[in-house]
Design a protein around this motif. Sequence first.
Motif, short mmCIF file in Angstrom:
data_model
loop_
_atom_site.label_atom_id
_atom_site.label_comp_id
_atom_site.label_asym_id
_atom_site.label_seq_id
_atom_site.Cartn_x
_atom_site.Cartn_y
_atom_site.Cartn_z
N GLU A 56 0.91 -1.32 0.03
CA GLU A 56 0.15 0.13 0.23
C GLU A 56 0.73 1.21 0.09
O GLU A 56 2.15 1.19 0.00
N THR A 57 0.33 2.30 0.33
CA THR A 57 1.09 3.75 0.26
C THR A 57 2.09 3.39 1.37
O THR A 57 1.78 2.99 2.60
N THR A 58 3.29 3.95 0.96
CA THR A 58 4.40 3.80 2.01
C THR A 58 4.20 4.92 2.85
O THR A 58 3.54 6.11 2.78
N PHE A 59 4.95 5.00 4.00
CA PHE A 59 4.91 5.93 4.95
C PHE A 59 5.48 7.24 4.33
O PHE A 59 4.92 8.24 4.74
N PRO A 60 6.69 7.30 3.83
CA PRO A 60 7.24 8.41 3.04
C PRO A 60 6.20 8.98 2.21
O PRO A 60 6.01 10.22 2.01
N GLU A 61 5.49 8.07 1.44
CA GLU A 61 4.34 8.90 0.55
C GLU A 61 3.31 9.51 1.23
O GLU A 61 2.75 10.45 0.67
N LEU A 62 2.78 8.65 2.31
CA LEU A 62 1.80 9.27 2.86
C LEU A 62 2.17 10.59 3.77
O LEU A 62 1.57 11.73 3.73
N TYR A 63 3.31 10.67 3.95
CA TYR A 63 4.19 12.00 4.70
C TYR A 63 3.92 12.99 3.72
O TYR A 63 3.44 14.32 4.08
N ARG A 64 4.28 12.82 2.62
CA ARG A 64 4.26 13.97 1.54
C ARG A 64 2.95 14.46 1.38
O ARG A 64 2.58 15.80 1.18
#
Length: 323
Positions: A56-64
């Motif tokens: 799923e969405t990675t943590f860095p992607e979600l952070y952005r």
Amino acid sequence: MEAEPLDTETEDEKKWRQERMRVLDEWCEIELKGADALKTDVTHEPGSPTAAVASETTFPELYRLLVATTPGTIPRETPEEFAKEIIESRTSEAPDNRSAFDRIIDVCLCRPVKAQISPKVYTDKMLILKLAETPYSHENGTHWLILTDYFNNVSKALMTSSEYTTVANPGRVGAHWVTVGFQSATPHTDFRGCGVLGLLQMLTFTQKVPANILKAIVLLATTEPNDFPLAVVSINITSLLLTLLKKGAFDNYGNENEGLYPFFSALHAASMSRFCSIYKSQNSTLADTQTIFSEITRQIEKSPLSLLNLLSTSNDELINTLL
């Protein structure tokens, strides 16, 4: 359903809206898989390489997406570039200034030397701290989508399936937010202590615990005279974990494959479950919350992994105390 784009929508705004809807779809998928994923491994989160939650969405992607305040402010860096930038910033950390003599003495006396934190764990740690500094924004659609997901998860636990189908999407202001555990009709004001990290942890908590346990927790929190504000307790536990994170208490947890966030998020869910277990078993009231927080802090400092065992499917403590 995705809203119709406005004729005046810019290309950046269009991309931002599409990206926002993609994340919503992925997090809805996580919500559907939450209880089943828990049976496999309680520490799996978006980005875990296992089949339990898929990719799923990675943590860095979600952070952005979470740090964006307007469509045009989403960081342009890829998650990989962003992580590399954080890792490179470690060179500015204070070096080991011990003299050669002191180092020899430390070795001779077998004094523990702090292990070097892995790059992935360090990256997650920095992202967690930055999210805690990011305020909730009405202009960020991802914030609102996560908040409404939390509302829906708690509402489902409070209502029968037929009742829930008649509930419209929540308004941004209203008494319904108090019902799901906020202090007032304007939920965004409660996030001041730990930013959107507190919001994210609230949602993942409702996804990590089995549906029957979540229902029991929500009923415990909303039943007088011993009711308590569930969302506020969640935010306080996030703040408690942040304090320990800053002290380096979790630097030796997590790993280079999954990073630190899955551990941190699972520990929050376990701490919430422990709070509710103690609260019910001791017939507590709001006046006892700080005492319970202190007890949870002591247990985490002693052995965070023992607290995580609370979420194991083979552990019946929650069933025995909450059901």
